[in-house]
Motif scaffolding. Structure first.
Motif: not given
Length: 52
Positions: A21-40
């Motif tokens: 669960l922790v590894v999957s949350i970390l992977i999801w969070w890193s993808k989310k942060v990359q997506f937010l930095t691209k759109t911002s």
């Protein structure tokens, strides 16, 4: 495999799924942060259409 008490098996089961669960949350969070930095960076360059 060594003999483990049932409590240790339960502990290993919980520990394994917690790690998954922790590894999957970390992977999801890193993808989310990359997506937010691209759109911002895209939204900063747009002009403000509101008059206020």
């Amino acid at each position: 495999m060594p003999q483990l008490s049932p409590l240790n098996w339960i502990f290993l089961f919980v520990l394994f799924w917690t790690a998954v669960l922790v590894v999957s949350i970390l992977i999801w969070w890193s993808k989310k942060v990359q997506f937010l930095t691209k759109t911002s960076s895209i939204t900063v360059n747009k002009e403000n259409k509101w008059n206020w």
